[in-house]
Write a protein that holds these residues in place. Structure first.
Motif, PDB file in Angstrom:
ATOM      1  N   LEU A 106      24.117  55.239  -3.792  1.00 12.43           N
ATOM      2  CA  LEU A 106      24.884  53.989  -3.794  1.00 12.43           C
ATOM      3  C   LEU A 106      25.093  53.521  -2.357  1.00 12.43           C
ATOM      4  CD1 LEU A 106      27.541  54.685  -6.556  1.00 12.43           C
ATOM      5  CD2 LEU A 106      25.601  53.109  -6.655  1.00 12.43           C
ATOM      6  N   ASP A 107      25.468  54.471  -1.474  1.00 11.99           N
ATOM      7  CA  ASP A 107      25.635  54.159  -0.055  1.00 11.99           C
ATOM      8  C   ASP A 107      24.601  54.973   0.734  1.00 11.99           C
ATOM      9  OD1 ASP A 107      26.305  53.963   2.583  1.00 11.99           O
ATOM     10  OD2 ASP A 107      28.468  54.207   2.265  1.00 11.99           O
ATOM     11  N   PRO A 108      23.588  54.310   1.321  1.00 13.10           N
ATOM     12  CA  PRO A 108      22.495  55.047   1.973  1.00 13.10           C
ATOM     13  C   PRO A 108      22.902  55.719   3.284  1.00 13.10           C
ATOM     14  CG  PRO A 108      22.161  52.684   2.209  1.00 13.10           C
ATOM     15  CD  PRO A 108      23.395  52.860   1.362  1.00 13.10           C
ATOM     16  N   HIS A 109      24.163  55.534   3.733  1.00 12.62           N
ATOM     17  CA  HIS A 109      24.586  56.130   5.007  1.00 12.62           C
ATOM     18  C   HIS A 109      25.545  57.300   4.826  1.00 12.62           C
ATOM     19  CE1 HIS A 109      22.619  52.752   6.797  1.00 12.62           C
ATOM     20  NE2 HIS A 109      23.366  51.922   6.095  1.00 12.62           N
ATOM     21  N   LYS A 110      26.084  57.442   3.607  1.00 13.06           N
ATOM     22  CA  LYS A 110      27.147  58.438   3.415  1.00 13.06           C
ATOM     23  C   LYS A 110      26.744  59.483   2.378  1.00 13.06           C
ATOM     24  CE  LYS A 110      31.819  57.999   2.030  1.00 13.06           C
ATOM     25  NZ  LYS A 110      32.784  57.034   1.617  1.00 13.06           N
ATOM     26  N   CYS A 111      26.949  60.765   2.704  1.00 15.30           N
ATOM     27  CA  CYS A 111      26.600  61.847   1.776  1.00 15.30           C
ATOM     28  C   CYS A 111      27.511  61.785   0.544  1.00 15.30           C
ATOM     29  CB  CYS A 111      26.761  63.194   2.479  1.00 15.30           C
ATOM     30  SG  CYS A 111      26.569  64.585   1.353  1.00 15.30           S
ATOM     31  N   PRO A 112      26.932  61.727  -0.670  1.00 12.03           N
ATOM     32  CA  PRO A 112      27.773  61.644  -1.866  1.00 12.03           C
ATOM     33  C   PRO A 112      28.492  62.964  -2.153  1.00 12.03           C
ATOM     34  CG  PRO A 112      25.442  61.705  -2.467  1.00 12.03           C
ATOM     35  CD  PRO A 112      25.498  61.684  -0.966  1.00 12.03           C
ATOM     36  N   ASP A 113      28.038  64.078  -1.532  1.00  5.77           N
ATOM     37  CA  ASP A 113      28.690  65.368  -1.800  1.00  5.77           C
ATOM     38  C   ASP A 113      29.871  65.621  -0.865  1.00  5.77           C
ATOM     39  OD1 ASP A 113      26.906  65.719  -3.777  1.00  5.77           O
ATOM     40  OD2 ASP A 113      25.677  67.237  -2.770  1.00  5.77           O
ATOM     41  N   CYS A 114      29.705  65.307   0.478  1.00  9.89           N
ATOM     42  CA  CYS A 114      30.794  65.658   1.400  1.00  9.89           C
ATOM     43  C   CYS A 114      31.233  64.480   2.275  1.00  9.89           C
ATOM     44  CB  CYS A 114      30.369  66.834   2.287  1.00  9.89           C
ATOM     45  SG  CYS A 114      29.205  66.357   3.577  1.00  9.89           S
ATOM     46  N   GLY A 115      30.564  63.343   2.127  1.00  9.41           N
ATOM     47  CA  GLY A 115      30.943  62.166   2.914  1.00  9.41           C
ATOM     48  C   GLY A 115      30.357  62.168   4.315  1.00  9.41           C
ATOM     49  N   GLY A 116      29.565  63.210   4.630  1.00  8.66           N
ATOM     50  CA  GLY A 116      28.975  63.338   5.975  1.00  8.66           C
ATOM     51  C   GLY A 116      27.919  62.275   6.259  1.00  8.66           C
ATOM     52  N   GLU A 117      27.477  62.260   7.520  1.00  5.20           N
ATOM     53  CA  GLU A 117      26.478  61.267   7.939  1.00  5.20           C
ATOM     54  C   GLU A 117      25.076  61.699   7.485  1.00  5.20           C
ATOM     55  OE1 GLU A 117      24.758  59.377  12.056  1.00  5.20           O
ATOM     56  OE2 GLU A 117      26.400  60.823  12.176  1.00  5.20           O
ATOM     57  N   LEU A 118      24.259  60.719   7.078  1.00  2.00           N
ATOM     58  CA  LEU A 118      22.905  61.041   6.610  1.00  2.00           C
ATOM     59  C   LEU A 118      21.882  60.747   7.700  1.00  2.00           C
ATOM     60  CD1 LEU A 118      23.121  59.497   3.014  1.00  2.00           C
ATOM     61  CD2 LEU A 118      23.257  61.916   3.625  1.00  2.00           C
ATOM     62  N   THR A 119      20.779  61.497   7.678  1.00  2.00           N
ATOM     63  CA  THR A 119      19.699  61.240   8.632  1.00  2.00           C
ATOM     64  C   THR A 119      18.963  59.967   8.253  1.00  2.00           C
ATOM     65  OG1 THR A 119      18.144  62.468   7.284  1.00  2.00           O
ATOM     66  CG2 THR A 119      19.261  63.711   9.037  1.00  2.00           C
ATOM     67  N   GLU A 120      18.097  59.480   9.150  1.00  3.40           N
ATOM     68  CA  GLU A 120      17.166  58.401   8.807  1.00  3.40           C
ATOM     69  C   GLU A 120      16.259  58.929   7.692  1.00  3.40           C
ATOM     70  OE1 GLU A 120      16.331  55.196  10.271  1.00  3.40           O
ATOM     71  OE2 GLU A 120      18.465  55.490  10.771  1.00  3.40           O
ATOM     72  N   SER A 121      15.769  58.041   6.840  1.00  3.09           N
ATOM     73  CA  SER A 121      14.918  58.546   5.759  1.00  3.09           C
ATOM     74  C   SER A 121      13.489  58.773   6.251  1.00  3.09           C
ATOM     75  CB  SER A 121      14.915  57.554   4.601  1.00  3.09           C
ATOM     76  OG  SER A 121      14.155  56.439   4.934  1.00  3.09           O
ATOM     77  N   ARG A 122      12.830  59.757   5.645  1.00  4.99           N
ATOM     78  CA  ARG A 122      11.412  59.959   5.911  1.00  4.99           C
ATOM     79  C   ARG A 122      10.694  60.097   4.575  1.00  4.99           C
ATOM     80  NH1 ARG A 122      14.267  64.494   6.716  1.00  4.99           N
ATOM     81  NH2 ARG A 122      13.414  66.485   5.990  1.00  4.99           N
ATOM     82  N   GLN A 123       9.424  59.695   4.556  1.00  7.64           N
ATOM     83  CA  GLN A 123       8.691  59.700   3.299  1.00  7.64           C
ATOM     84  C   GLN A 123       8.235  61.118   2.959  1.00  7.64           C
ATOM     85  OE1 GLN A 123       8.471  57.258   1.112  1.00  7.64           O
ATOM     86  NE2 GLN A 123       9.669  55.958   2.468  1.00  7.64           N
ATOM     87  N   PHE A 124       8.485  61.538   1.723  1.00 11.72           N
ATOM     88  CA  PHE A 124       8.186  62.895   1.281  1.00 11.72           C
ATOM     89  C   PHE A 124       7.203  62.805   0.121  1.00 11.72           C
ATOM     90  CE2 PHE A 124       9.266  66.277  -1.774  1.00 11.72           C
ATOM     91  CZ  PHE A 124       8.977  67.388  -0.993  1.00 11.72           C
ATOM     92  N   ASN A 125       6.015  63.439   0.266  1.00 11.77           N
ATOM     93  CA  ASN A 125       5.010  63.362  -0.803  1.00 11.77           C
ATOM     94  C   ASN A 125       5.380  64.313  -1.942  1.00 11.77           C
ATOM     95  OD1 ASN A 125       2.507  63.720  -2.400  1.00 11.77           O
ATOM     96  ND2 ASN A 125       1.715  62.324  -0.844  1.00 11.77           N
ATOM     97  N   LEU A 126       5.328  63.789  -3.166  1.00 12.95           N
ATOM     98  CA  LEU A 126       5.826  64.545  -4.316  1.00 12.95           C
ATOM     99  C   LEU A 126       4.783  65.451  -4.961  1.00 12.95           C
ATOM    100  CD1 LEU A 126       7.879  61.793  -6.194  1.00 12.95           C
ATOM    101  CD2 LEU A 126       8.625  63.371  -4.450  1.00 12.95           C
TER     102      LEU A 126
END
Ligand code: ATP
Length: 442
Positions: A106-126
């Protein structure tokens, strides 16, 4: 009366208690997001796959089956775009180190588990990688297929040559697929190993949208035939930001799970993207030649792609009901008779006077045709409850009247109504109720 909705906790607990679904490698603490289907779950899933196959392949003259291998030439995944682009955006929490799929936050900057700061996103091959043969080098990399569709596309020329199918026609397949999902969720809803039930329909360009509409309707009808409540199903059209690069149009069939509306199946107009790409990468001519009209073209593909495990979850959630009756209560699974793991319970009213022998004889006669369950333990009411909880549609009771006129009582699960049927007619009676239902749906 509308039934009360169930919770995931109730469902998961029933699944474990009655042997539908267990955590994988349970005695070692479990392997996250991997599940095993137990005695009842394996029958339920098998019946769902059979129902799909009957609906898609057996009922349609213009659809044939396929069972392709999981490992395929690595070029397949370059042509399909998976090596380059089958990625999800991965973010890490700098504080608690948990990982998330950015597009699901929902918020791409805030960790939904602890509210901590998130890293920049990187593409991960599935895609899961492994090695073919004894040497683990780049030349021996193969992938566990992330979808069953590509096995169908690369076999298009083989099927055209070996059958008398002409475009428009479809190829259907059920099989395992693997995706190294960043996060798994909601029991068997999103796992890293799962099964897909896919049908790819090859059509002449220009007729694609007509077929697309036809398949949308057919696939909704299928879920209704599976007894899924219509008000729990809806279409969701992909907006421009959701639409895959190969698709001209796409709709999801969504189901309202206990955790909200989510995709159950995707229906896509994939244009001529797939065959054109395989033509380019393989150097083989994949165009279709219509010998009647003398036209040559690369077919467009309409895809219907459903998850078998997700259908199991849908069926479980939709079927579950805790019912308050006049004198007591019961948990009942309202499975469509075709997919119920056990079709009939067979009970002697009492454990004496020759009734168990007759009930055993009935069980033995039905067993080659149907999964049936003999039960002589406890009061008949309790035996009914045990079968209700696993969704057995019919319970057959041998009583004293049976000895006089060769009839038994059959009690129907949902209405709890009872009828008397002659023993020699039992098999046909069950056939009419269980196997003949598709007659009215075709
Ligand atoms: P999402 O965007 O949720 O990851 P998707 O749109 O990529 O899913 P498709 O590639 O269209 O999914 O897959 C077709 C069907 O396969 C889905 O509708 C679903 O039923 C099933 N499916 C896909 N991924 C999974 C998974 N990880 N676990 C279980 N079933 C899955």
């Amino acid at each position: 009366m509308a039934k009360a909705e169930t919770t995931m906790e109730n469902l998961i607990s029933l699944c474990k208690r009655r042997g539908f679904i267990f955590q994988s490698s349970d005695i070692y603490g479990g392997l996250s997001s991997c599940y095993d289907y137990g005695p009842l779950g394996s029958d339920l899933k098998k019946n769902i796959k059979e129902f799909w196959w009957r609906w898609m392949v057996q009922r349609h003259e213009d659809i044939v089956g396929l069972d392709a291998s999981i490992l395929m030439a690595p070029q397949v995944w370059e042509a399909s775009g998976h090596v380059e682009g089958f990625t999800d955006p991965l973010v890490d929490c700098k504080k608690c180190k948990h990982r998330f799929r950015e597009d699901l936050l929902l918020d791409p900057h805030k960790c939904p588990d602890c509210g901590g700061e998130l890293t920049e996103s990187r593409q991960f091959n599935l895609m899961f990688k492994t090695y073919m043969g004894p040497v683990e080098d780049d030349a021996s990399i193969v992938y566990l297929r992330p979808e069953t569709a590509q096995g169908i596309y690369v076999n298009f020329p083989n099927v055209v040559k070996s059958t008398r199918q002409r475009v428009p026609f479809g190829i259907a397949q059920i099989g395992k697929a693997f995706r190294n999902e960043i996060t798994t969720e909601n029991f068997i809803f999103r796992t890293r190993e799962f099964e897909q039930m896919e049908m790819q329909f090859f059509v002449k360009p220009g007729t694609d949208m007509e077929w697309f509409e036809k398949w949308k309707q057919d696939r909704i009808d299928y879920y209704k035939a599976l007894n899924i409540r219509p008000e729990k199903l809806r279409f969701h059209q992909h907006g421009p930001d959701e639409l895959a690069h190969y698709a001209a149009d796409a709709f999801d069939i969504q189901y309202e799970f206990p955790f909200g509306w989510k995709e159950l199946e995707g229906i896509h107009n994939r244009t001529d993207f797939d065959l054109s790409r395989h033509e380019k990468f393989s150097g083989k001519d994949l165009a279709y030649y219509d010998d009647l009209t003398k036209e040559k073209f690369i077919p467009y593909i309409i895809e219907t792609s459903a998850g078998a495990d997700r259908t199991v979850l849908t069926v479980l959630a939709d079927a579950y009901e805790e019912q308050q009756l006049e004198k007591d209560s019961r948990t009942v699974m309202h499975f469509a008779p075709e997919i119920a793991p056990v079709k009939a319970g067979v009970f002697p009213l009492v454990k004496k006077d020759g009734l168990p022998e007759i009930a055993h004889e009935i069980t033995d006669k039905l067993r080659p045709h149907y999964q049936v369950f003999y039960d002589e333990g406890g009061a008949v009411g309790r035996r009914y409850r045990r079968q209700d909880e696993i969704g057995t549609p019919y319970c057959i009771t041998v009583d004293f009247q049976t000895k006089e006129d060769e009839t038994v009582t059959i009690r129907e699960r949902d209405s709890m109504e009872q009828v008397r049927v002659k023993i020699p007619e039992l098999r046909n009676w069950l056939f009419e109720k269980i196997n003949n239902r598709l007659d009215s749906n075709s």
